[in-house]
Motif scaffolding. Sequence first.
Motif, PDB file in Angstrom:
ATOM      1  N   ASN A 244     -97.079   2.677 -44.502  1.00  0.00           N
ATOM      2  CA  ASN A 244     -95.698   2.522 -44.969  1.00  0.00           C
ATOM      3  C   ASN A 244     -95.568   1.441 -46.043  1.00  0.00           C
ATOM      4  O   ASN A 244     -94.679   1.508 -46.877  1.00  0.00           O
ATOM      5  N   MET A 245     -96.397   0.414 -45.959  1.00  0.00           N
ATOM      6  CA  MET A 245     -96.252  -0.694 -46.919  1.00  0.00           C
ATOM      7  C   MET A 245     -97.581  -0.961 -47.608  1.00  0.00           C
ATOM      8  O   MET A 245     -98.511  -1.484 -47.000  1.00  0.00           O
ATOM      9  N   THR A 246     -97.647  -0.573 -48.885  1.00  0.00           N
ATOM     10  CA  THR A 246     -98.884  -0.803 -49.644  1.00  0.00           C
ATOM     11  C   THR A 246     -98.586  -1.581 -50.924  1.00  0.00           C
ATOM     12  O   THR A 246     -99.459  -1.753 -51.769  1.00  0.00           O
ATOM     13  N   ASP A 247     -97.355  -2.051 -51.053  1.00  0.00           N
ATOM     14  CA  ASP A 247     -96.959  -2.740 -52.278  1.00  0.00           C
ATOM     15  C   ASP A 247     -97.163  -4.246 -52.131  1.00  0.00           C
ATOM     16  O   ASP A 247     -96.418  -4.909 -51.403  1.00  0.00           O
ATOM     17  N   PRO A 248     -98.133  -4.806 -52.849  1.00  0.00           N
ATOM     18  CA  PRO A 248     -98.375  -6.255 -52.715  1.00  0.00           C
ATOM     19  C   PRO A 248     -97.194  -7.084 -53.226  1.00  0.00           C
ATOM     20  O   PRO A 248     -97.099  -8.282 -52.932  1.00  0.00           O
ATOM     21  N   GLY A 249     -96.291  -6.448 -53.958  1.00  0.00           N
ATOM     22  CA  GLY A 249     -95.115  -7.160 -54.451  1.00  0.00           C
ATOM     23  C   GLY A 249     -94.169  -7.581 -53.333  1.00  0.00           C
ATOM     24  O   GLY A 249     -93.228  -8.346 -53.552  1.00  0.00           O
ATOM     25  N   VAL A 250     -94.424  -7.112 -52.121  1.00  0.00           N
ATOM     26  CA  VAL A 250     -93.529  -7.431 -51.007  1.00  0.00           C
ATOM     27  C   VAL A 250     -93.442  -8.942 -50.764  1.00  0.00           C
ATOM     28  O   VAL A 250     -92.375  -9.471 -50.443  1.00  0.00           O
TER      29      VAL A 250
ATOM     30  N   LEU B 131    -102.397  -4.254 -46.336  1.00  0.00           N
ATOM     31  CA  LEU B 131    -102.472  -5.144 -47.495  1.00  0.00           C
ATOM     32  C   LEU B 131    -103.422  -6.315 -47.320  1.00  0.00           C
ATOM     33  O   LEU B 131    -103.958  -6.830 -48.292  1.00  0.00           O
TER      34      LEU B 131
ATOM     35  N   ASP C 248     -93.702 -11.318 -52.981  1.00  0.00           N
ATOM     36  CA  ASP C 248     -92.864 -11.907 -54.008  1.00  0.00           C
ATOM     37  C   ASP C 248     -91.381 -11.603 -53.735  1.00  0.00           C
ATOM     38  O   ASP C 248     -90.516 -12.463 -53.895  1.00  0.00           O
ATOM     39  N   ARG C 249     -91.109 -10.375 -53.295  1.00  0.00           N
ATOM     40  CA  ARG C 249     -89.712 -10.010 -52.989  1.00  0.00           C
ATOM     41  C   ARG C 249     -89.108 -10.909 -51.922  1.00  0.00           C
ATOM     42  O   ARG C 249     -87.904 -11.075 -51.842  1.00  0.00           O
TER      43      ARG C 249
ATOM     44  N   GLU D 125     -82.931  -5.882 -47.674  1.00  0.00           N
ATOM     45  CA  GLU D 125     -83.893  -4.783 -47.460  1.00  0.00           C
ATOM     46  C   GLU D 125     -84.008  -4.425 -45.967  1.00  0.00           C
ATOM     47  O   GLU D 125     -84.220  -3.273 -45.607  1.00  0.00           O
TER      48      GLU D 125
END
Length: 675
Positions: free
Chosen positions: A33-39, A447, A41-42, A54
Amino acid sequence: MSEKENGSGAHYAVHWQDEDNINPPAEFIGQANMTDPGVFDRFSLDKFPECFKEFADLLDWDQYWHTTLDTSDAPCWNWFVGGKLNASYNCVDRHLAKYKNKTAIHFVPEPEDEPVVHMTYQELYQRVNETAAVLRDFCGLKAGDRVTLHLPMTPELPITMLACARLGIIHSQVFAGFSGQACGERIWDSESRVLITIDGYYRNGKLLDHKSIGDVAVEVALKEGQEVDKVLVWQRYPGKYASASPMVEGRDYFVNDLLKQYVRVRVDPVPMPAEGILFLMYTSGSTGRPKGVQHSIGGYLAYVAWMSKVIQDIHPEDVYWCMADIGWITGHSFIVYGPLAIAASSVIYEGLPTYPDAGRVWRIAEELDVNIFHTSPTLIRGLRKAGPDEPAKYNYKFKHMTTVGEPIEPEVWKWYYKVVGKGKAAIVDTWWQTETGGFLCSTIPALSPMKAGSAGPGVPGIHPIILDNDGNEIPAGAGKAGNICIKNPWPGLMQTIWKDRDRYVATYFERYCKDPNSKDWRDWPYMAGDAAVMAADGYVRILGRIDDVINVAGHRLGTKEIESAALTVEEVAEAAVIAAKDEIKGVVPDLYVSLKPGYEASQELAAKISGAVSTVVGKIARPRQVFIVPDMPKTRSGKIMRRILASISNRADVGDVTSLSNPEIVEQIRKQVQD
Ligand code: PRX
């Protein structure tokens, strides 16, 4: 750290070496479900608190909120202010359009010849509505009232919780293993006039009589001044009463009988303020009285939903099995509210994991095709001991596994990874507490690499810091332990302790808050009460409690609760509980007592004291051993030196004892215990 802190459960983890990183399997990453390393930073601190939108956006709101975080009543934080929602609607009704025929709950009875119940979302919806009708129309309960539940691991527990939530009734579920006395005190503290229980349930091959414990609870509550006017009794087998204890006319009612009047009745979910109260969960602290940890509706539900999706990686088509008991926070957050909020299929197993043999857990996993597995180090150690080669005999495949509740030794972690997970599952070691609602530290499974024995960095939105006793930060990689704190508030954090704001402030904030009048969240780091070290990579290793709490098999017990139970025995003058190391349970309580003058030590007396602890607190608190000693080792000011008793139980060096008022007693006790 101070002597007291070293004397806590911390000592056994501190010698572990830092372990190598293990990367999550590619197959897992491909579907996560979560593969965005930007998480990260968010959710950086400069995006606080708005980043938590979110989380809130995973829920359906009857009225959208206008203020993310209101700090005006610091440190009682209010999240998503102005919003209205219903937790039961979010966990059930909203899934019907897409998933009404999908299993919400797989119930596995302990007897293997009883069929597994696969309850769909539609069936859950039906049962929650009808039960809510009983609560509203028969019991006259309404939003804000408290109800105590004393239910074991059957579907009636989540059904009752969701029926309460549908009406805004605050549920307070007491772990079924707790005694009538413990349940009665919680009824009294929460001022519940309704108790909901069951006649019996299976544990280790026996149908236990549970209703009789409820009778004791009602009596205890009454003695304390709280009258229970209705006891609702579910039946393990509807129509067949499984308890020897008589039903009290005008007080006790079979839920299954009452439901007959409410067949197919629909109860509209009541839109509740986000900052309303969803439930109380009593937990142990430093004093004898358990505290009612108070969780909100909006913040809590948003938090556990996001964590279930991102850290547990639950998709609607997964079969998710958390082996905790719903009577503890893990079950509330990660069997019921979190998974159901995101339309999961959640498994509930009634009984003992090793009943009738060491293969049971793996047979259930194979039969239901469980692919996400969630349990505690104690259970992992127990399963490893009972059948180290069992998992290989069964054809299941986990994509994801969780460990929670206690520090896990790297050796045990490796068995979990290689043998239980067959080297194919991503593992998360999640560190958190009853008070925190959901995870604080954990890796994000797709991640970040795993590290045996480490809980990982703060989850997105959580910013941990390790402080020394003077409030200075211990930098990551310094190799020194300190008090782990969280710099910022988060939506899953408890609102307060029920009816005791002062205790809330004193326990979690006072030590590091520089300005008690401040309304700025930056002035209020949350002190978790655990000792921890942070490695250079930000991964946190939890060492254990710094207060008088011991974690027996992942169940949190206050030493003071056990000691005061021992003191109810006429002959006992003084009592001290310490955490003794145990191969399976991590730690177990050893109880040291001294007697009033004129009484003699005997095995019968030791058994009586042990029995008193079971009666007052519950079987889980029963001491491994009761040592009746001639006197306690004491400081000159008369304080019992529990640290010395712990060293004796654990066969460790007792250190320098010359400053005690009675140093000679130490050797005497050592001989008694160790020889
Ligand atoms: O000492 C920590 C330990 O369990 C305590 C919280 O207990 P309770 O409120 O009953 O909640 C248990 C389930 C969340 C913590 O203060 N603890 C919890 N998780 C871990 C842990 N210790 C080490 N590693 C963990 N993953």
